[in-house]
Motif scaffolding. Structure first.
Motif: not given
Length: 409
Positions: A31, A36, A42, A45, A91, A124, A127, A154, A156
């Protein structure tokens, strides 16, 4: 000091038996390798996460922005019934320009029990732990033991104003039964945060009337008017303190109003025709943002009124550059707090923080929401950002307990 080394190996899982499924460390390696930064897309990803989930037999919905270059990801593991738990993370990451990194920010580096890389803590790492928990979640689902769903959400563009989450939240609201709790995995060192401030970013444009500075009464200086506005904005902060609008849980226990940038004028001998300044309001839970901003707008009108007869163009206009991101802490958080206490295995008290997250946006839907995740906010946005391996392990245990909790129903 142990010798540092760079962790680079990662292979996207190819089969649903989970024999090659990466752990949280390996997921974080991958990740972090995606650039990003919020100005970038993004999608690579997001597509990686989607593809991995599909290998695991989990359908993931990609929710694009209007431009199609960024996206949220929404995935449900388990039955689509009430009582689910949403695991939320963003992200995007902040830029690295101008920071003195000791290694490539987008290549995870391990040293002294820490994993260094942009986004390792914010966020990250969380995640990565969510993705590492997929085999346990899917296994429980296949065995018919997962009584309530776990939902990955998740987003942006959190770093530039929590722009992506509202679209994802709306989809979650329209598609799924009401969740029991939302856990936003921002870095809290696995402490439970149940309150934070909200934020509004604004730009104020002051229009004056240029003239030769030797004839000051022929013109109206936008800079002079802006200076009075800036002072008034700061005075409003002190007025709220004097009136007792305080919450001592916060280390800055009142709403903060701050002017961060100002520019205007063309030359020292010309009264300025325009001055622009950018400012922010960070409000406490439960405060009326609209009333606070209306008070400042009303002052602006009183300030320019005397000049309008000889200079009709004089004006002050404030516009939001980022819509208000709501605070966390004005609704019912108890179910989410109790859930986190069970998952952590202790009855630790919840905390309040001054920074802002997407948690308030989830709470605005009436869903019990808290912030709890691995890593320290103290290293977020800094050069050599890192997360401790022990924090990844703590989050892995936290999510393993969540799997057991959702099986119990």
């Amino acid at each position: 000091m142990t010798t540092a080394h760079v962790t680079t190996q990662f292979q996207l899982p190819r089969q649903a038996d989970f024999s090659d499924w990466p752990n949280s460390h390996a997921w974080l390696t991958h990740l972090v390798s995606f650039n990003t930064v919020s100005r970038e897309s993004n999608l690579a990803l997001i597509h990686c996460l989607r593809d991995a989930l599909e290998v695991a037999g989990v359908s993931a919905e990609v929710i694009h922005n209007d431009g199609g270059d960024k996206a949220n990801l929404l995935a449900v593991i388990g039955p689509e019934v009430e009582g689910g738990v949403v695991l939320s993370g963003h992200t995007d990451v902040v830029p690295v320009e101008g920071q003195a990194w000791d290694s490539d920010p987008f290549t995870l580096r391990e040293a002294d029990g820490r994993l260094y890389g942009r986004g390792s803590a914010d966020m990250k790492g969380f995640i990565a732990c969510c993705m590492a928990a997929v085999p346990a979640l899917v296994g429980a689902q296949h065995e018919g033991k997962l009584m309530k769903p776990v939902i990955f959400a998740f987003s942006y563009d959190e770093e530039i104003g929590c722009l992506g989450a509202p679209r994802m939240i709306a989809r979650l609201r329209d598609r799924l039964p009401r969740p029991a709790a939302v856990l936003v995995g921002e870095p809290t060192m696995m402490a439970i945060v149940d309150a934070h401030k909200g934020i509004t970013d604004l730009r104020t444009t002051v229009t004056g009337k240029p003239s030769h500075s030797s004839q000051v009464y022929q013109g109206v200086s936008a800079i002079h008017l802006a200076a009075r506005m800036v002072t008034f904005i700061e005075d409003r902060m002190q007025a709220r303190i004097d009136c007792g609008h305080l919450d001592e849980r916060f280390d800055v226990p009142h709403a903060s109003l701050h002017v961060g940038r100002i520019e205007g004028g063309t030359a020292v001998n010309i009264t300025a025709g325009e001055c622009i300044f950018d400012w922010e309001l960070r409000h406490l839970p439960g405060e009326d943002v609209e009333a606070m901003l209306a008070e400042i707008d009303a002052y602006a009108e009183r300030l320019v009124a005397p000049y309008r007869e000889r200079a009709p163009q004089v004006g002050i206009r404030s516009e939001r550059t980022v819509e208000t991101v709501p605070s966390l802490g004005h609704g019912d958080r108890d179910p989410a707090i109790r859930l986190c206490q069970r998952l952590l295995g202790d009855s630790r008290a919840s905390e309040a923080v001054t920074y802002t997250t997407e948690a308030g946006q989830f709470q605005s839907e009436g869903w019990p929401t808290v912030v709890c995740g691995p890593g320290s906010i103290g290293v977020a946005h800094q050069a050599n950002e890192y997360i401790e391996l022990s924090q990844l392990a703590a989050c892995d245990r936290f999510l393993a307990q969540l799997v057991r909790e959702q099986q119990a129903g």
